[in-house]
Design a protein around this motif. Structure first.
Motif, PDB file in Angstrom:
ATOM      1  N   TYR A  69      88.986  39.249  54.547  1.00  0.00           N
ATOM      2  CA  TYR A  69      89.873  40.083  53.735  1.00  0.00           C
ATOM      3  C   TYR A  69      91.122  40.497  54.509  1.00  0.00           C
ATOM      4  N   GLN A  70      92.245  40.442  53.801  1.00  0.00           N
ATOM      5  CA  GLN A  70      93.488  41.041  54.288  1.00  0.00           C
ATOM      6  C   GLN A  70      93.267  42.545  54.444  1.00  0.00           C
ATOM      7  N   VAL A  71      93.962  43.166  55.399  1.00  0.00           N
ATOM      8  CA  VAL A  71      93.861  44.616  55.587  1.00  0.00           C
ATOM      9  C   VAL A  71      95.229  45.252  55.357  1.00  0.00           C
ATOM     10  N   ALA A  72      95.232  46.289  54.537  1.00  0.00           N
ATOM     11  CA  ALA A  72      96.438  47.063  54.244  1.00  0.00           C
ATOM     12  C   ALA A  72      96.151  48.516  54.609  1.00  0.00           C
ATOM     13  N   ILE A  73      96.979  49.094  55.475  1.00  0.00           N
ATOM     14  CA  ILE A  73      96.685  50.439  55.990  1.00  0.00           C
ATOM     15  C   ILE A  73      97.828  51.391  55.677  1.00  0.00           C
ATOM     16  N   HIS A  74      97.488  52.493  55.005  1.00  0.00           N
ATOM     17  CA  HIS A  74      98.437  53.572  54.737  1.00  0.00           C
ATOM     18  C   HIS A  74      98.812  54.239  56.056  1.00  0.00           C
ATOM     19  N   ALA A  75     100.105  54.261  56.355  1.00  0.00           N
ATOM     20  CA  ALA A  75     100.599  54.940  57.555  1.00  0.00           C
ATOM     21  C   ALA A  75     101.978  55.516  57.249  1.00  0.00           C
ATOM     22  N   ILE A  76     102.089  56.830  57.323  1.00  0.00           N
ATOM     23  CA  ILE A  76     103.357  57.515  57.035  1.00  0.00           C
ATOM     24  C   ILE A  76     104.052  57.940  58.321  1.00  0.00           C
ATOM     25  N   GLY A  77     103.363  58.716  59.171  1.00  0.00           N
ATOM     26  CA  GLY A  77     103.979  59.256  60.374  1.00  0.00           C
ATOM     27  C   GLY A  77     104.085  58.253  61.505  1.00  0.00           C
ATOM     28  N   ASP A  78     104.950  58.557  62.494  1.00  0.00           N
ATOM     29  CA  ASP A  78     105.146  57.612  63.601  1.00  0.00           C
ATOM     30  C   ASP A  78     103.906  57.469  64.471  1.00  0.00           C
ATOM     31  N   ARG A  79     103.117  58.539  64.591  1.00  0.00           N
ATOM     32  CA  ARG A  79     101.862  58.406  65.345  1.00  0.00           C
ATOM     33  C   ARG A  79     100.871  57.524  64.594  1.00  0.00           C
ATOM     34  N   ALA A  80     100.758  57.723  63.297  1.00  0.00           N
ATOM     35  CA  ALA A  80      99.851  56.897  62.497  1.00  0.00           C
ATOM     36  C   ALA A  80     100.258  55.435  62.559  1.00  0.00           C
ATOM     37  N   ASN A  81     101.555  55.162  62.433  1.00  0.00           N
ATOM     38  CA  ASN A  81     102.014  53.774  62.506  1.00  0.00           C
ATOM     39  C   ASN A  81     101.700  53.156  63.865  1.00  0.00           C
ATOM     40  N   ARG A  82     101.861  53.923  64.926  1.00  0.00           N
ATOM     41  CA  ARG A  82     101.536  53.382  66.246  1.00  0.00           C
ATOM     42  C   ARG A  82     100.043  53.092  66.375  1.00  0.00           C
ATOM     43  N   GLU A  83      99.219  53.995  65.874  1.00  0.00           N
ATOM     44  CA  GLU A  83      97.767  53.770  65.914  1.00  0.00           C
ATOM     45  C   GLU A  83      97.394  52.515  65.123  1.00  0.00           C
ATOM     46  N   VAL A  84      98.045  52.314  63.982  1.00  0.00           N
ATOM     47  CA  VAL A  84      97.758  51.132  63.166  1.00  0.00           C
ATOM     48  C   VAL A  84      98.164  49.857  63.901  1.00  0.00           C
ATOM     49  N   LEU A  85      99.334  49.859  64.505  1.00  0.00           N
ATOM     50  CA  LEU A  85      99.779  48.689  65.263  1.00  0.00           C
ATOM     51  C   LEU A  85      98.812  48.394  66.406  1.00  0.00           C
ATOM     52  N   ASP A  86      98.388  49.444  67.108  1.00  0.00           N
ATOM     53  CA  ASP A  86      97.440  49.256  68.207  1.00  0.00           C
ATOM     54  C   ASP A  86      96.107  48.706  67.705  1.00  0.00           C
ATOM     55  N   SER A  87      95.657  49.216  66.560  1.00  0.00           N
ATOM     56  CA  SER A  87      94.366  48.775  66.023  1.00  0.00           C
ATOM     57  C   SER A  87      94.425  47.328  65.549  1.00  0.00           C
ATOM     58  N   PHE A  88      95.519  46.932  64.910  1.00  0.00           N
ATOM     59  CA  PHE A  88      95.659  45.524  64.529  1.00  0.00           C
ATOM     60  C   PHE A  88      95.660  44.630  65.767  1.00  0.00           C
ATOM     61  N   ALA A  89      96.405  45.049  66.800  1.00  0.00           N
ATOM     62  CA  ALA A  89      96.458  44.243  68.027  1.00  0.00           C
ATOM     63  C   ALA A  89      95.072  44.092  68.626  1.00  0.00           C
ATOM     64  N   ALA A  90      94.294  45.170  68.621  1.00  0.00           N
ATOM     65  CA  ALA A  90      92.941  45.118  69.177  1.00  0.00           C
ATOM     66  C   ALA A  90      92.034  44.225  68.329  1.00  0.00           C
ATOM     67  N   ALA A  91      92.146  44.328  66.997  1.00  0.00           N
ATOM     68  CA  ALA A  91      91.283  43.539  66.110  1.00  0.00           C
ATOM     69  C   ALA A  91      91.610  42.048  66.195  1.00  0.00           C
ATOM     70  N   TYR A  92      92.875  41.705  66.434  1.00  0.00           N
ATOM     71  CA  TYR A  92      93.247  40.287  66.556  1.00  0.00           C
ATOM     72  C   TYR A  92      92.594  39.636  67.781  1.00  0.00           C
ATOM     73  N   LYS A  93      92.263  40.426  68.776  1.00  0.00           N
ATOM     74  CA  LYS A  93      91.594  39.859  69.953  1.00  0.00           C
ATOM     75  C   LYS A  93      90.218  39.314  69.580  1.00  0.00           C
ATOM     76  N   THR A  94      89.557  39.978  68.634  1.00  0.00           N
ATOM     77  CA  THR A  94      88.241  39.532  68.173  1.00  0.00           C
ATOM     78  C   THR A  94      88.358  38.479  67.081  1.00  0.00           C
ATOM     79  N   HIS A  95      89.393  38.621  66.255  1.00  0.00           N
ATOM     80  CA  HIS A  95      89.599  37.710  65.119  1.00  0.00           C
ATOM     81  C   HIS A  95      91.019  37.154  65.181  1.00  0.00           C
ATOM     82  N   PRO A  96      91.291  36.259  66.108  1.00  0.00           N
ATOM     83  CA  PRO A  96      92.675  35.760  66.260  1.00  0.00           C
ATOM     84  C   PRO A  96      93.222  35.073  65.023  1.00  0.00           C
ATOM     85  N   ASP A  97      92.368  34.426  64.249  1.00  0.00           N
ATOM     86  CA  ASP A  97      92.844  33.740  63.043  1.00  0.00           C
ATOM     87  C   ASP A  97      93.265  34.714  61.949  1.00  0.00           C
ATOM     88  N   ALA A  98      92.832  35.971  62.047  1.00  0.00           N
ATOM     89  CA  ALA A  98      93.136  36.953  61.001  1.00  0.00           C
ATOM     90  C   ALA A  98      94.607  37.334  60.972  1.00  0.00           C
TER      91      ALA A  98
END
Length: 555
Positions: A350-379
């Motif tokens: 599944y594609q992932v879509a994450i609600h992020a409004i504030g700059d801290r939330a957006n940074r956390e989302v970017l970090d989490s996507f980067a971390a998840a791609y290490k486990t699922h590079p094709d995602a």
């Protein structure tokens, strides 16, 4: 007949326009569409067969190819591809229309009068529900209180969501029914607004809204179906032929499937499953649902939430709010939890879509996507999305590119928030807010939406805000931070081709090229030639989905 003459005649026949299989010719239109490369094309007629585009072109050309197809006279009106809202909430649109609507109220007194009148007109209602209030427009300088709501309705519980959907206002009866008192603790990712003595004051922010929501009677299956009918009708009336429904549960999923089976959907639904809990486990058992019912229903995304909203100061910020120095907003979950949820969705395809409004939330989302791609590079190829990407640190905006993230943004949020956004975050951070051109210039795809019913579902409001960054009265003249304006072609692309791309559907939706579904609208004026000030007031005359008319304006 000699051989040379025969060959000459065959050659001429090969050059003659062939009559093609077609069942609909939409003639005499001022047509516009983007092609698959985003280049604007102009045409006078549209040829359709079995719900799909055969060709666009001149009237003479397509008349000669149409055979005995049914002919619709467009009367010279402008024809556009059907517009796609990349982020809305379908059933919630109807619920908002059939409850207390405080949208646009200018004062607390006006809002209270509306609540009182609604309660008097609906004596059978056990709960008085509604929303749309905005304390910023009221110039209140604070949140409203339960005691103020008690003055309108003292006996029955009242529960009213803020315009952004990330805070709600309760009267004392609702608070008592939920068992919330001074001893109640703020839940994770939420905040109970309190009075000077620590008692619940009446407003519940983000995760705290669940305390009252748990007591509100759930709509019945019949009520949900009626709500879907109402929402589909309104969407068709404003030219929406598709929407990404940003957060559904199992009951909504089953309703959508039933409507698709019964051919009752009049807009294409791209549904995101809310979170990765039990409902997701059931829905994803057989993997993503793609192109169900002639492409009317696709369920291949998961919606997560990183933080709240700016207006209620629930957006998670790296530094404190400029107008509330002890508050940095609310993160809904730790980074490790976010990454684990992304991993789970990726594991099911599944594609992932994450609600992020504030700059801290957006940074956390970017970090989490980067971390998840290490486990699922094709995602990384799943076209993952940041919903809103509203306030992003200037140093984080470039990170969208290597992570191949789509910025799913809502232009009307900028013009709705401009009365308070800079007060909230200050002059420096505003440079990374509603920053459409910063994303576009680096090659990040921007999918256009509204977040209805937070904003109007009318996509022409979004096109207007994107192009002008002005309100409907033309304020401020020249636009609010106009360096981030979109061109009209960019804005149209955001609500057509790129909204389609964001749901893996650019080969079938978003343009009127041959082979795409014939989803189109007729409108009352030429938005490419008339002043931009007219865009928001565009009237939709007809809406067609898959070559079938689903709306016609009353003369």
């Amino acid at each position: 007949m000699n051989r040379s003459l025969c060959l000459s005649m065959l050659a001429l026949l090969a050059l003659a326009p062939a009559v093609q299989a077609a069942d609909l010719l939409v003639d005499n239109v001022n047509g516009y569409t983007l092609d698959s490369h985003g280049k604007l094309q102009h045409f006078q007629a549209l040829l359709v067969d079995q719900g799909k585009v055969v060709a666009t072109g001149s009237r003479a050309e397509l008349a000669g190819r149409a055979g005995d197809a049914r002919v619709i006279d467009g009367r010279g009106h402008t024809l556009l591809p059907g517009l796609i809202d990349a982020h809305g909430h379908v059933l919630e649109l109807s619920y908002a229309r059939n409850s207390v609507d405080l949208t646009g109220t200018k004062s607390l007194d006006e809002a209270l009068a509306k609540v009182k009148a609604y309660a008097a007109a609906h004596p059978e209602a056990k709960w008085i529900l509604g929303g749309g209030w905005n304390q910023e427009i009221w110039k209140l300088g604070r949140f409203p209180t339960a005691k103020e709501l008690d003055s309108a309705v003292p006996g029955r519980p009242v529960w009213l969501s803020r315009v952004d959907g990330h805070a709600s206002w309760a009267n004392s009866a609702a608070i008592r029914l939920a068992g919330v008192d001074r001893a109640s603790k703020d839940p994770s990712g939420g905040r109970i607004e309190r009075d000077a003595d620590g008692n619940p004051a009446g407003v519940f922010v983000d995760g705290a809204t669940a305390l009252i929501d748990a007591k509100v009677p759930a709509p019945t299956t019949q009520q949900k179906a009626a709500a879907l009918d109402t929402a589909l009708a309104e969407m068709a009336s404003v030219g929406l032929t598709g929407v990404a429904d940003a957060g559904i549960d199992l009951a909504n999923y089953r309703l959508y499937r039933r409507y698709a089976d019964e051919h009752k959907l009049t807009a294409r639904i791209y549904a995101m499953v809310r979170d990765t809990g039990d409902d997701f486990d059931t829905i994803s058992k057989d993997g993503p649902l793609i192109g169900y019912g002639n492409d009317f229903l696709t369920v291949r995304a998961v919606k997560l939430f990183a933080d709240g909203a700016l207006g209620s100061r629930g957006a998670a910020m790296l530094q404190p709010y400029a107008d509330d120095p002890h508050n940095r907003g609310l993160l809904f979950m730790p980074p490790a939890t976010m990454t684990a949820k992304i991993d789970k969705a990726f594991g099911k395809g599944y594609q992932v879509a994450i609600h992020a409004i504030g700059d801290r939330a957006n940074r956390e989302v970017l970090d989490s996507f980067a971390a998840a791609y290490k486990t699922h590079p094709d995602a990384i190829a799943l076209r993952n999305r940041v919903e809103h990407a509203q306030i992003v640190s200037l140093q984080d905006i470039p990170r969208f590119v290597p992570l191949k993230l789509i910025a799913s943004m809502q232009p009307t949020h900028a013009t709705s928030d401009m009365n308070m956004a800079e007060d909230r975050i200050g002059h420096q951070r505003i440079k990374g807010a509603y920053a459409w051109q910063r994303f576009l210039k680096q090659g990040t795809l921007v999918a256009g939406g509204s977040d209805f019913p937070v904003e109007s579902p009318n996509p022409f409001y979004g096109l207007y805000s994107a192009v002008t960054r002005e309100d409907h009265q033309g304020q401020p003249p020249g636009g609010w931070y106009p360096d981030q304006d979109m061109t009209l072609a960019q804005a149209l692309r955001a609500f057509t081709l790129d909204a389609a791309y964001a749901e893996h559907a650019e080969k079938t939706l978003g343009t009127l090229e041959p082979g795409r579904w014939a989803d189109f609208i007729l409108i009352d004026h030429d938005i490419f030639k008339d002043p931009a000030s007219r865009i928001w007031n565009t009237k939709v005359l007809q809406t067609w989905v898959g070559g079938r008319q689903v709306y016609a304006a009353q003369d």
